[in-house]
Scaffold this motif. Structure first.
Motif, mmCIF file in Angstrom:
data_model
loop_
_atom_site.group_PDB
_atom_site.id
_atom_site.type_symbol
_atom_site.label_atom_id
_atom_site.label_comp_id
_atom_site.label_asym_id
_atom_site.label_seq_id
_atom_site.Cartn_x
_atom_site.Cartn_y
_atom_site.Cartn_z
ATOM 1 N N LYS A 155 0.836 -1.211 0.000
ATOM 2 C CA LYS A 155 0.000 0.000 0.000
ATOM 3 C C LYS A 155 0.869 1.259 0.000
ATOM 4 C CE LYS A 155 -3.878 -2.156 2.454
ATOM 5 N NZ LYS A 155 -4.675 -2.178 3.708
ATOM 6 N N GLY A 156 1.907 1.265 0.850
ATOM 7 C CA GLY A 156 2.770 2.437 0.935
ATOM 8 C C GLY A 156 3.526 2.701 -0.355
ATOM 9 N N VAL A 157 4.132 1.649 -0.919
ATOM 10 C CA VAL A 157 4.923 1.821 -2.147
ATOM 11 C C VAL A 157 4.010 2.155 -3.327
ATOM 12 C CG1 VAL A 157 6.477 0.671 -3.779
ATOM 13 C CG2 VAL A 157 6.773 0.330 -1.321
ATOM 14 N N ASN A 158 2.825 1.573 -3.354
ATOM 15 C CA ASN A 158 1.878 1.892 -4.420
ATOM 16 C C ASN A 158 1.492 3.372 -4.365
ATOM 17 O OD1 ASN A 158 0.170 0.683 -6.627
ATOM 18 N ND2 ASN A 158 -1.459 1.507 -5.365
ATOM 19 N N GLU A 159 1.325 3.885 -3.155
ATOM 20 C CA GLU A 159 1.034 5.313 -2.984
ATOM 21 C C GLU A 159 2.221 6.163 -3.436
ATOM 22 O OE1 GLU A 159 -1.748 8.018 -2.388
ATOM 23 O OE2 GLU A 159 -2.116 5.974 -1.679
ATOM 24 N N TYR A 160 3.422 5.683 -3.128
ATOM 25 C CA TYR A 160 4.638 6.408 -3.515
ATOM 26 C C TYR A 160 4.733 6.540 -5.034
ATOM 27 C CZ TYR A 160 9.653 7.513 -3.828
ATOM 28 O OH TYR A 160 10.860 8.115 -4.109
ATOM 29 N N ILE A 161 4.546 5.436 -5.744
ATOM 30 C CA ILE A 161 4.725 5.511 -7.195
ATOM 31 C C ILE A 161 3.538 6.219 -7.871
ATOM 32 C CG2 ILE A 161 6.346 3.608 -7.432
ATOM 33 C CD1 ILE A 161 4.135 1.724 -8.017
ATOM 34 N N SER A 162 2.390 6.272 -7.196
ATOM 35 C CA SER A 162 1.288 7.079 -7.720
ATOM 36 C C SER A 162 1.646 8.566 -7.623
ATOM 37 C CB SER A 162 -0.003 6.796 -6.941
ATOM 38 O OG SER A 162 -0.443 5.469 -7.164
ATOM 39 N N TRP A 374 1.940 -7.971 -16.159
ATOM 40 C CA TRP A 374 3.318 -7.456 -16.264
ATOM 41 C C TRP A 374 3.835 -7.552 -17.699
ATOM 42 C CZ3 TRP A 374 7.812 -10.686 -17.002
ATOM 43 C CH2 TRP A 374 9.019 -9.983 -16.960
ATOM 44 N N THR A 375 3.613 -8.690 -18.352
ATOM 45 C CA THR A 375 4.080 -8.839 -19.738
ATOM 46 C C THR A 375 3.382 -7.837 -20.658
ATOM 47 O OG1 THR A 375 2.443 -10.597 -20.116
ATOM 48 C CG2 THR A 375 4.657 -11.277 -19.452
ATOM 49 N N GLN A 376 2.088 -7.616 -20.407
ATOM 50 C CA GLN A 376 1.359 -6.634 -21.204
ATOM 51 C C GLN A 376 1.837 -5.221 -20.895
ATOM 52 O OE1 GLN A 376 -2.648 -7.567 -20.087
ATOM 53 N NE2 GLN A 376 -2.879 -9.181 -21.635
ATOM 54 N N ALA A 377 2.127 -4.949 -19.623
ATOM 55 C CA ALA A 377 2.600 -3.617 -19.230
ATOM 56 C C ALA A 377 3.938 -3.299 -19.884
ATOM 57 C CB ALA A 377 2.721 -3.534 -17.711
ATOM 58 N N LYS A 378 4.797 -4.309 -20.047
ATOM 59 C CA LYS A 378 6.073 -4.086 -20.735
ATOM 60 C C LYS A 378 5.844 -3.675 -22.180
ATOM 61 C CE LYS A 378 8.319 -7.915 -20.170
ATOM 62 N NZ LYS A 378 9.468 -8.832 -20.342
ATOM 63 N N ASP A 379 4.950 -4.378 -22.853
ATOM 64 C CA ASP A 379 4.657 -4.066 -24.255
ATOM 65 C C ASP A 379 4.035 -2.677 -24.387
ATOM 66 O OD1 ASP A 379 5.608 -6.556 -24.940
ATOM 67 O OD2 ASP A 379 3.623 -7.495 -24.989
ATOM 68 N N ILE A 380 3.100 -2.372 -23.503
ATOM 69 C CA ILE A 380 2.426 -1.073 -23.557
ATOM 70 C C ILE A 380 3.410 0.062 -23.289
ATOM 71 C CG2 ILE A 380 0.706 0.392 -22.418
ATOM 72 C CD1 ILE A 380 -0.967 -2.151 -21.998
ATOM 73 N N ALA A 381 4.319 -0.137 -22.320
ATOM 74 C CA ALA A 381 5.310 0.898 -22.004
ATOM 75 C C ALA A 381 6.198 1.169 -23.218
ATOM 76 C CB ALA A 381 6.148 0.472 -20.807
ATOM 77 N N GLU A 382 6.576 0.131 -23.915
ATOM 78 C CA GLU A 382 7.417 0.297 -25.101
ATOM 79 C C GLU A 382 6.649 1.026 -26.211
ATOM 80 O OE1 GLU A 382 10.534 0.258 -27.707
ATOM 81 O OE2 GLU A 382 10.549 -0.239 -25.560
ATOM 82 N N VAL A 431 5.062 3.897 -15.187
ATOM 83 C CA VAL A 431 4.716 3.675 -13.779
ATOM 84 C C VAL A 431 3.821 2.451 -13.635
ATOM 85 C CG1 VAL A 431 3.528 4.662 -11.779
ATOM 86 C CG2 VAL A 431 5.033 6.097 -13.161
ATOM 87 N N ASP A 432 2.951 2.207 -14.601
ATOM 88 C CA ASP A 432 2.132 0.981 -14.571
ATOM 89 C C ASP A 432 3.022 -0.264 -14.603
ATOM 90 O OD1 ASP A 432 -0.263 2.258 -14.388
ATOM 91 O OD2 ASP A 432 -0.768 2.117 -16.519
ATOM 92 N N LEU A 433 4.142 -0.168 -15.296
ATOM 93 C CA LEU A 433 5.089 -1.288 -15.318
ATOM 94 C C LEU A 433 5.695 -1.490 -13.929
ATOM 95 C CD1 LEU A 433 6.640 -3.481 -16.788
ATOM 96 C CD2 LEU A 433 8.281 -1.751 -17.544
ATOM 97 N N LEU A 434 6.008 -0.378 -13.252
ATOM 98 C CA LEU A 434 6.495 -0.482 -11.874
ATOM 99 C C LEU A 434 5.429 -1.125 -10.977
ATOM 100 C CD1 LEU A 434 8.263 2.976 -11.298
ATOM 101 C CD2 LEU A 434 9.291 0.809 -11.998
ATOM 102 N N LYS A 435 4.175 -0.715 -11.168
ATOM 103 C CA LYS A 435 3.084 -1.290 -10.373
ATOM 104 C C LYS A 435 2.914 -2.778 -10.667
ATOM 105 C CE LYS A 435 0.379 2.968 -9.787
ATOM 106 N NZ LYS A 435 -0.914 3.653 -10.033
#
Length: 451
Positions: A155-162, A374-382, A431-435
Motif C-alpha cells: 500500500k505504501g509503495v503503491n502510494e509512492y509511485i502514484s 506485467w508482460t502486457q505492461a512491458k509491451d504497452i510501455a514500449e 509507472v504501470d510497469l512499476l506497479k
C-alpha cells in the motif's frame, strides 16, 4: 506531522520502506504480537519447571501426638509424562497403627523415585500438546506478520509511485507550458505588428488554458498522494514526515525490478507463501489435538517406583532400604466425549486440507494473472514510448511549418495537445510497469521477510 521537513527531498524507495518497517506504529504493533507469541511459548514451557512442596500434619489433641513433615522436590520430564522426585520425611511423637506409614527414624527418611505413564499420556499429554502448539503458534504468528507487513508495504509503495507518476507528469507539462509561454510572447509581438490575426493568438491562449487546467488537476492529484505518503513515511520517533512533493528524485532506487532470475525466485517463493505456512501450521496444531484425543481413548496405567531409607534411632522395622513399586489403572466405559472430539478433529483436518488446496491454487492464479499484466505492461510501455517520440517529432515539425506560414493554429494546437497526451500516457505506462512488478512481488509475499 513535522511541518519543518517540508523542504526535505523525497526519499528513495529503499529509505521509504525502511522507515515504514522500523518506525511505523502499525509495524511496531505487529512486532509486539511476536513478543506476545514468544511469551505464550515460555508459559507453556513453564509446565515443566521443577517445583518444591511441603506438607505438615500434626495431632493437636487426643491420645496420639504424632507430627509429620514432608518436603518433596519434583522435576517434570517431557518423555513418558514422567516426574522425577526426591523426598525427605521426618516424624516425631506417637501415631496410631493405621498411620504407621507416617513414622520415621529419628533423623528422618530420604527417598528418590520416578512416576510415569505406561499407556494414556505416555506418548502425548495436555502439557506436551500445549508446548508443541505454542511453538507452532509462534511460527504461525510470524507467517501472519510477514503477510500483514507485505500488504502494508504494498500500500505504501503503491502510494509512492502514484505520487511519482503525478510528479513526473507535472514536470513534463510544465516544460511544455514554459515553451508555449515563450511562443505566446512571440505571437503577441506579431499580432501587435499586424503580422498575425488576433484570433490566432486567442486560439493559442485557449490552448494554453487547457494546459494550465491539466496542470492544476495533476497538481491536485500529486499533492493528495504526497499527503497520504506522510502517513507511511516516519521519523525514528514515529512522527509523520512531509517532503518536497514538487521535485521527484532522479533515481527512486527501485528494488523490485523483474527479470528471468527474479521470476524464477518469485515462483519458487509461492511454495513458501506465508498464507500457506499459516494453514500448514494450523494443520499441525489440529494433528496434535487429534493425537491428544486418541490418547484419551487409551486406558490409564501409571507407574510409580521409589527407593527410601531411614536414618537415626527408632523402631527396627524402619531400618534398611525400602523399594516401593505402585501401579494404578483406570478406563472409562463408553468414552463418548473423547470419541466425539476425535471425530470433530478428523473433520477439521479434512477441512484444512481442502482450504490449503484452494488457497494454494488461488495464490498461483493471482500470481499468473499478475504475470500476464506485467508482460502486457512491458509491451504497452514500449509502445507508449514510441508513441510519445512520434508525437514530439510531429509537434516540432508542425511548429516549424507554422513559423514558415505553411500551417494554421488549429493544426498546431492539435499537435501540441497530442504531444502532451502522449507524454502523460508514456509516464503512466512506465509507472504501470512499476506497479506490475510491485504486484508480482506482493503476490509472492516477497516485499518483506520477517526472518
Amino acid at each position: 506531522m513535522e511541518n519543518s521537513s517540508s523542504k526535505v527531498p523525497a526519499p528513495s524507495i529503499n529509505d521509504f520502506i525502511e522507515s515504514m518497517t522500523r518506525y511505523h506504529p502499525y509495524v511496531l504493533a505487529i512486532n509486539e504480537g511476536n513478543y506476545q507469541a514468544a511469551a505464550e511459548l515460555e508459559i507453556a514451557r513453564s509446565n515443566f519447571d521443577p517445583f518444591i512442596e511441603q506438607k505438615t500434619k500434626s495431632r493437636v489433641s487426643g491420645y496420639y501426638d504424632g507430627t509429620n513433615l514432608t518436603q518433596r522436590f519434583t522435576n517434570p520430564v517431557e518423555d513418558y509424562n514422567a516426574n522425577v522426585f526426591t523426598e525427605y520425611r521426618i516424624a516425631g511423637g506417637d501415631f496410631p497403627a493405621y498411620e504407621g506409614d507416617y513414622d520415621t527414624l529419628s533423623a528422618g527418611e530420604a527417598s528418590i523415585g520416578v512416576a510415569m505413564s505406561l499407556l494414556q499420556n505416555r506418548e502425548i499429554d495436555k502439557r506436551r500438546t500445549e508446548l508443541r502448539n505454542a511453538g507452532l503458534a509462534t511460527a504461525q504468528w510470524e507467517a501472519q506478520a510477514t503477510s500483514m507487513i507485505n500488504s502494508f508495504i504494498y500500500k505504501g509503495v503503491n502510494e509512492y509511485i502514484s505520487w511519482y507518476e503525478s510528479a513526473l507528469q507535472i514536470k513534463a507539462v510544465q516544460n511544455l507550458l514554459a515553451t508555449a509561454q515563450q511562443r505566446e510572447k512571440a505571437l503577441s509581438t506579431r499580432v501587435e505588428k499586424g503580422d498575425l490575426a488576433d484570433i490566432v493568438l486567442v486560439e493559442f491562449q485557449a490552448n494554453l488554458m487547457q494546459q494550465r487546467l491539466l496542470l492544476a488537476e495533476l497538481t491536485q492529484k500529486r499533492d493528495s498522494h504526497a499527503q497520504m505518503l506522510s502517513f507511511y513515511w516516519r521519523s525514528p520517533q514515529g512522527d509523520m514526515l512531509s517532503f518536497n512533493a514538487d521535485t521527484p528524485p532522479n533515481n527512486i532506487e527501485w528494488p523490485f525490478w523483474v527479470g528471468d532470475a527474479q521470476l524464477i525466485a518469485l515462483r519458487k517463493a509461492l511454495k513458501q507463501h506465508p498464507e500457506l505456512d499459516v494453514l500448514q501450521l494450523e494443520q499441525r496444531v489440529v494433528q496434535n489435538k487429534t493425537a491428544l484425543a486418541n490418547n484419551a481413548l487409551l486406558p490409564k496405567l501409571d507407574l510409580q517406583a521409589s527407593i527410601a531409607r531411614d536414618v537415626g534411632a527408632g523402631s527396627e522395622t524402619l531400618e534398611g532400604t525400602e523399594t516401593k513399586l505402585g501401579l494404578s489403572f483406570s478406563y472409562p466405559l463408553g468414552n463418548r466425549k473423547a470419541k466425539a472430539e476425535r471425530s470433530q478433529l478428523l473433520s477439521k483436518q479434512r477441512e484444512l486440507g481442502h482450504k490449503f488446496t484452494s488457497i494454494q491454487q488461488s495464490i498461483t492464479q493471482r500470481f499468473e494473472q499478475a504475470y500476464v499484466f506485467w508482460t502486457q505492461a512491458k509491451d504497452i510501455a514500449e509502445l507508449q514510448s514510441q508513441n510519445a517520440s512520434l508525437a514530439r517529432r510531429l509537434s516540432q515539425v508542425e511548429r516549424t511549418r507554422f513559423d514558415a506560414g505553411d500551417s494554421d493554429m488549429f493544426v498546431l494546437n492539435a499537435r501540441v495537445q497530442n504531444e502532451i497526451k502522449a507524454q502523460i500516457k508514456e509516464i503512466k505506462a512506465k509507472v504501470d510497469l512499476l506497479k506490475a512488478e510491485l504486484m508480482l512481488y506482493k503476490e509472492a509475499a516477497m516485499l518483506y521477510d520477517m526472518q
